[in-house]
Design a protein around this motif. Structure first.
Motif, PDB file in Angstrom:
ATOM      1  N   UNK A 132       0.700  -0.941   0.093  1.00 39.56           N
ATOM      2  CA  UNK A 132       0.167   0.390  -0.532  1.00 39.56           C
ATOM      3  C   UNK A 132       1.127   1.266  -0.389  1.00 39.56           C
ATOM      4  N   UNK A 133       2.031   1.209   0.917  1.00 46.16           N
ATOM      5  CA  UNK A 133       2.949   2.051   1.031  1.00 46.16           C
ATOM      6  C   UNK A 133       3.504   2.579  -0.742  1.00 46.16           C
ATOM      7  N   UNK A 134       4.427   1.703  -1.082  1.00 45.94           N
ATOM      8  CA  UNK A 134       4.178   2.269  -3.093  1.00 45.94           C
ATOM      9  C   UNK A 134       3.009   2.887  -3.794  1.00 45.94           C
ATOM     10  N   UNK A 135       2.072   1.791  -3.349  1.00 47.25           N
ATOM     11  CA  UNK A 135       1.060   2.782  -4.151  1.00 47.25           C
ATOM     12  C   UNK A 135       0.687   4.036  -4.248  1.00 47.25           C
ATOM     13  N   UNK A 136       0.649   4.070  -2.875  1.00 47.32           N
ATOM     14  CA  UNK A 136       0.499   5.554  -2.372  1.00 47.32           C
ATOM     15  C   UNK A 136       1.561   6.608  -2.911  1.00 47.32           C
ATOM     16  N   UNK A 137       2.941   6.251  -2.404  1.00 46.90           N
ATOM     17  CA  UNK A 137       4.087   6.819  -3.027  1.00 46.90           C
ATOM     18  C   UNK A 137       4.330   7.150  -4.774  1.00 46.90           C
ATOM     19  N   UNK A 138       3.607   6.147  -5.536  1.00 43.16           N
ATOM     20  CA  UNK A 138       4.149   6.465  -6.962  1.00 43.16           C
ATOM     21  C   UNK A 138       2.239   7.661  -7.364  1.00 43.16           C
ATOM     22  N   UNK A 139       1.379   7.232  -6.472  1.00 46.53           N
ATOM     23  CA  UNK A 139       0.204   8.128  -6.673  1.00 46.53           C
ATOM     24  C   UNK A 139       0.469   9.101  -6.544  1.00 46.53           C
ATOM     25  N   UNK A 140       1.555   9.736  -5.508  1.00 47.46           N
ATOM     26  CA  UNK A 140       2.025  10.656  -5.198  1.00 47.46           C
ATOM     27  C   UNK A 140       3.651  11.495  -5.797  1.00 47.46           C
ATOM     28  N   UNK A 141       3.603  11.197  -6.939  1.00 50.48           N
ATOM     29  CA  UNK A 141       4.563  11.011  -7.648  1.00 50.48           C
ATOM     30  C   UNK A 141       6.160  10.841  -7.678  1.00 50.48           C
ATOM     31  N   UNK A 142       5.989   9.808  -6.314  1.00 49.85           N
ATOM     32  CA  UNK A 142       7.365   9.761  -5.974  1.00 49.85           C
ATOM     33  C   UNK A 142       7.703   8.149  -7.160  1.00 49.85           C
ATOM     34  N   UNK A 143       9.018   7.781  -7.477  1.00 53.93           N
ATOM     35  CA  UNK A 143       9.308   7.071  -8.625  1.00 53.93           C
ATOM     36  C   UNK A 143       9.961   5.657  -7.991  1.00 53.93           C
ATOM     37  N   UNK A 144       9.618   4.579  -7.597  1.00 54.15           N
ATOM     38  CA  UNK A 144      10.298   3.277  -7.136  1.00 54.15           C
ATOM     39  C   UNK A 144      10.860   2.064  -8.495  1.00 54.15           C
ATOM     40  N   UNK A 145      11.592   1.887  -7.504  1.00 55.58           N
ATOM     41  CA  UNK A 145      12.754   1.516  -7.770  1.00 55.58           C
ATOM     42  C   UNK A 145      13.021   0.128  -7.470  1.00 55.58           C
ATOM     43  N   UNK A 146      13.472  -0.729  -8.570  1.00 55.66           N
ATOM     44  CA  UNK A 146      14.144  -1.979  -7.828  1.00 55.66           C
ATOM     45  C   UNK A 146      15.601  -1.927  -8.174  1.00 55.66           C
ATOM     46  N   UNK A 147      16.310  -1.761  -6.585  1.00 53.08           N
ATOM     47  CA  UNK A 147      17.654  -2.074  -7.355  1.00 53.08           C
ATOM     48  C   UNK A 147      18.465  -3.054  -8.194  1.00 53.08           C
ATOM     49  N   UNK A 148      19.064  -3.524  -9.139  1.00 54.56           N
ATOM     50  CA  UNK A 148      19.649  -4.676  -9.608  1.00 54.56           C
ATOM     51  C   UNK A 148      20.804  -5.563  -8.289  1.00 54.56           C
ATOM     52  N   UNK A 149      20.610  -6.397  -8.246  1.00 57.90           N
ATOM     53  CA  UNK A 149      22.014  -7.314  -7.731  1.00 57.90           C
ATOM     54  C   UNK A 149      21.625  -7.053  -5.510  1.00 57.90           C
ATOM     55  N   UNK A 150      21.107  -6.429  -5.769  1.00 55.15           N
ATOM     56  CA  UNK A 150      20.006  -5.992  -4.140  1.00 55.15           C
ATOM     57  C   UNK A 150      19.258  -7.884  -3.877  1.00 55.15           C
ATOM     58  N   UNK A 151      20.080  -7.626  -2.465  1.00 46.27           N
ATOM     59  CA  UNK A 151      19.112  -9.175  -1.947  1.00 46.27           C
ATOM     60  C   UNK A 151      19.691  -9.019  -0.658  1.00 46.27           C
ATOM     61  N   UNK A 152      18.326 -10.038   0.088  1.00 41.64           N
ATOM     62  CA  UNK A 152      17.890 -10.039   1.387  1.00 41.64           C
ATOM     63  C   UNK A 152      18.239 -11.510   2.013  1.00 41.64           C
TER      64      UNK A 152
END
Length: 262
Positions: free
Chosen positions: A24-44
């Motif tokens: 939900x927070x990602x959707x909210x950020x996208x709607x507000x104009x923030x760009x949501x990115x996935x960073x390649x090579x990152x893992x947890x």
């Protein structure tokens, strides 16, 4: 990783317990104009999804309710209800009655509107666990002993035949003799819905409670599934408006401060 100052623009997380707050927070950020990115090579490092017991534990309730609420708040169409309905029928036909009942409770709560957002954080787990604790007892059937159990997975059943047997199993009395169709799996994490399709039981080698066909419980769950999804389809427009209004207020810094003060 959230940019500095983002919470001033976006507010804090939705007061969901455990599930869907990140989406939900990602959707909210996208709607507000923030760009949501996935960073390649990152893992947890993270426990496997199976360790969460999402499909069979109390957490199925907030998982499904929060999914429905998020879809409504962000203008999702009735396709989300069709998806929910299909999954629910799969739960019933594959002997996952507890999951179906938890999802029914979740949809019923979502249908009541967003009032639960104000006081849910400490209540949903005991309510969901109580539903599991009060579930009907598993029918007593002659399950095979560990030494007599079928090989992992049991004898494969062709998909069409399995589906027909599952539907007939809604009215056929639970098997009690040695001719029952049983699948054996290492544990619940290895279970897929087709493993229970057309079976009288699914047993687990790790000692977890077996899944046993219960026609009366299955019919009761299906009737409620039909009723709740019909109600949701009729009220979907009103629910979208209600959750779209409620989520911003419930996720504000002021709302969270009030929860912690309480």
């Amino acid at each position: 990783m959230v940019p500095a100052g983002a919470t001033s623009d976006l507010g804090l997380a939705a007061p969901y317990f455990l599930k869907w707050d990140d989406a939900e927070y990602g959707l909210r950020a996208g709607r507000t104009g923030y760009t949501v990115r996935t960073l390649p090579g990152f893992a947890v490092h993270h426990p496997t999804w199976a360790t969460k017991g999402t499909s069979s534990s109390w957490s199925s309730w907030p998982l499904h309710r929060n999914r429905i609420a998020t879809a409504a708040a962000y203008g999702g169409g009735r396709g989300v209800l069709a998806d929910s309905f299909v999954h629910q029928v799969k739960h019933v036909l594959s002997l996952q009655y507890a999951t179906a009942e938890l999802w029914n409770a979740a949809l019923a709560e979502a249908l009541d509107g967003p009032g639960w957002l104000d006081d849910d954080l400490t209540s949903v787990r005991p309510r969901a666990q109580a539903l599991l604790d009060d579930a009907p007892q598993t029918p007593v059937v002659a399950l095979p002993t560990p030494s007599a159990r079928p090989a992992a997975g049991g004898t494969p059943v062709p998909a069409r035949k399995a589906a027909l047997r599952a539907v007939v199993g809604l009215v056929r009395p639970a098997a009690t003799g040695g001719g029952s169709s049983v699948a054996a799996l290492a544990g619940p994490s290895a279970f897929g819905w087709t493993d229970g399709l057309g079976r009288d039981a699914v047993v687990f080698d790790d000692g977890s409670a077996p899944l046993v066909r219960d026609p009366r419980r299955a019919r009761r769950a299906l009737a409620r599934i039909l009723l709740l999804h019909a109600r949701a389809a009729v009220r979907w427009g009103a629910l979208r408006r209600a959750y779209a209004r409620a989520l911003p207020a419930s996720s504000s810094i002021e709302a969270w401060r009030g929860r912690f003060d309480a």
